[in-house]
Design an enzyme around this catalytic site. Structure first.
Site, PDB file in Angstrom:
ATOM      1  CB  SER A   1      -7.722   5.816   7.845  1.00  0.00           C
ATOM      2  OG  SER A   1      -8.203   5.819   6.527  1.00  0.00           O
TER       3      SER A   1
ATOM      4  NE  ARG B   1      -9.131  11.307   9.284  1.00  0.00           N
ATOM      5  CZ  ARG B   1      -8.368  10.436   8.615  1.00  0.00           C
ATOM      6  NH1 ARG B   1      -8.847   9.261   8.265  1.00  0.00           N
ATOM      7  NH2 ARG B   1      -7.134  10.734   8.311  1.00  0.00           N
TER       8      ARG B   1
ATOM      9  CG  HIS C   1      -1.822   1.202   1.258  1.00  0.00           C
ATOM     10  ND1 HIS C   1      -2.998   1.225   0.564  1.00  0.00           N
ATOM     11  CD2 HIS C   1      -1.702   2.405   1.846  1.00  0.00           C
ATOM     12  CE1 HIS C   1      -3.581   2.397   0.740  1.00  0.00           C
ATOM     13  NE2 HIS C   1      -2.816   3.136   1.513  1.00  0.00           N
TER      14      HIS C   1
ATOM     15  CE  LYS D   1      -8.706   2.792   3.938  1.00  0.00           C
ATOM     16  NZ  LYS D   1      -8.859   4.160   3.441  1.00  0.00           N
TER      17      LYS D   1
ATOM     18  CG  ASP E   1     -11.306   4.309   6.590  1.00  0.00           C
ATOM     19  OD1 ASP E   1     -10.725   5.194   7.249  1.00  0.00           O
ATOM     20  OD2 ASP E   1     -11.145   4.161   5.373  1.00  0.00           O
TER      21      ASP E   1
HETATM   22  N1  URA Z   1      -5.391   7.235   2.982  1.00  0.00           N
HETATM   23  C1  URA Z   1      -6.344   6.639   3.718  1.00  0.00           C
HETATM   24  O1  URA Z   1      -6.865   5.595   3.328  1.00  0.00           O
HETATM   25  N2  URA Z   1      -6.725   7.193   4.873  1.00  0.00           N
HETATM   26  C2  URA Z   1      -6.178   8.328   5.336  1.00  0.00           C
HETATM   27  O2  URA Z   1      -6.559   8.786   6.395  1.00  0.00           O
HETATM   28  C3  URA Z   1      -5.190   8.961   4.560  1.00  0.00           C
HETATM   29  C4  URA Z   1      -4.813   8.377   3.400  1.00  0.00           C
END
Ligand code: URA
Ligand code: CA
Length: 434
Positions: free
Chosen positions: A183, A168, A82, A187, A161
């Site tokens: 966050s 946010r 990621h 995932k 999220d």
């Molecule tokens: N990418 C994400 O998935 N979440 C965040 O808070 C920032 C970047």
């Protein structure tokens, strides 16, 4: 439990319990706690911060708010990669085939681009016929057969999220280390990977602009992963200037194909070698970075990685001809030179401005509903440290709608800085966090 008390506690610098965090996440996901109270709590967290235990509890509460994907039907150790988001970051399209060709299964759930950062799914869709939507059984079957599959995230992956991130985004509470770390990791954990390699970007085009913050974010995410039994490694890499030359969907696919042929940009190639090496180590296909790198270089030299890409494209319904003949990718009607106004060294290429330059042409989405133009984008002709003569192109603008050219050029003017002195060399990789 009352939401008011939880907000007050955090506002005054207190530490939230696991039960309080679960109360907030579950209540908000179900729509029982209103946006305004969660907004207030997010702002309190932003200023008072959360400790490692709170961050881990928040992560797991978000994981458990939805489906946790079970990939146990895939043989071998599934390593996910990621990136925290960059401009012209084509690594997935290079890493997937390389790592798969080296024998490690790659089961990738990717996202679409939003704002100035591109998404792997959009890029892949510039290959005619290729589909990223498939039932879970087909996804698993493809990984077992081809060792590589890329699909869209299921809607029910960490829904908490999704809601929190959207909130946010509009309450100026994105750039908090605990909130970003939880966050991203929620995932990744919900997507079912056994091990995770993170590419934490640092610099003008990244969420984290300073090295200290970038390393802190990396450490936070590595700790979360390790604590929940997922081997996690993070690399902190540069996102001051865009990665590679191409920024734009089909243009980046072509750049990935070039790289798989051993003819890609040096920085993209190096970053892929580094990330790929750690993926192979976590997948137990290599003992150390030296061996891993040799294996990966072999997949390029022998054409195995390029063939793997072809195999993957065909397995997902795409036209594999595109890989031998990238001319088949969508092409913009006009290619316009963006010329240097003076001679000198390229001192800066502000990544976010290049991302926005591509966005105004239609390469990205202004809102979730925007239609993408897969053909358009910006291809750099110079990188930081290169010398440029007045009148020589700094970049090429691939454009369809000429009414957008002026906006794009304005952005590029802000992106490039040309100076008389050669700039100091900035490393591509700043460190590894384990
Ligand atoms: N990418 C994400 O998935 N979440 C965040 O808070 C920032 C970047
Ligand atoms: Ca690129």
């Amino acid at each position: 439990m009352r939401m008011y008390d939880i907000i007050l506690k955090k506002r005054n610098g207190g530490e939230l319990t696991k039960e309080e965090i679960e109360f907030v996440v579950n209540g908000y996901t179900k729509g029982e706690i209103p946006d305004y109270q969660v907004s207030a709590l997010l702002m309190a967290i932003y200023f008072q911060k959360m400790n490692k235990r709170e961050t881990a509890d928040l992560t797991m509460a978000m994981v458990n708010s939805g489906e946790v994907v079970d990939l146990s039907a895939i043989e071998g150790i599934k390593v996910d990669k990621h990136s925290t988001g960059g401009v012209g970051d084509t690594t997935t399209l290079v890493l997937g085939p390389m790592v798969a060709a080296a024998g490690a299964p790659v089961a990738k759930m990717s996202g679409r681009g939003l704002g100035h950062t591109g998404g792997t799914l959009d890029k892949l869709e510039s290959i005619k016929g290729l589909s990223i939507e498939m039932p879970k059984e087909k996804f698993i079957e493809n990984v077992n057969k081809v060792k590589l599959a890329v699909a869209g995230q299921t809607a029910n992956l960490a829904p908490a999220d999704k809601k929190l991130y959207a909130l946010r985004d509009v309450t100026a509470t994105v750039d908090n280390i605990s909130l970003i770390a939880s966050s991203i990791m929620s995932k990744k954990i919900a997507a079912g990977a056994d091990a995770i390699v993170l590419d934490v970007k640092t610099g003008a085009g990244a969420f984290m602009k300073t090295l200290d913050d970038s390393f802190a974010l990396a450490k936070e995410m590595v700790d979360i992963g390790t604590n929940v039994g997922r081997n996690t490694i993070a690399i902190v890499s540069d996102m001051d200037e865009p990665l590679g030359f191409a920024v734009g969907n089909a243009l980046e696919v072509k750049e990935a194909i070039d790289t798989l042929k051993g003819k890609g940009p040096k920085d993209l190639y190096e970053l892929c070698m580094t990330l790929g090496s750690y993926m192979l180590i976590l997948a137990k296909k290599a003992d150390n970075v030296e061996t891993a790198r040799e294996i990966l270089e072999d997949t390029i030299r022998t054409g195995a990685a390029l063939n793997k890409f072809k195999e993957f494209v065909a397995a997902q319904g795409g036209d594999p001809e595109v890989i031998d003949n990238p001319e088949l990718l969508p092409k913009a009607e006009h290619i316009i030179e963006f010329k240097a106004e003076e001679s000198g060294y390229v001192n800066k290429i502000v990544a976010i401005e290049v991302g926005l330059a591509a966005l105004v042409l239609g390469a990205g989405r202004e809102t979730k509903e925007s239609q993408i133009d897969l053909a358009v984008g910006v291809v750099l002709n110079k990188k930081v440290g290169d010398y440029v003569e007045k009148g020589e192109p700094l970049a090429y603008i691939h454009v369809n709608d000429m009414s957008k050219l002026k906006d794009c050029e304005e952005r590029l003017k802000r992106a490039f800085q040309v100076t008389k002195e050669k700039p100091e060399h900035r490393p591509l990789i700043f460190g590894v966090v384990t």
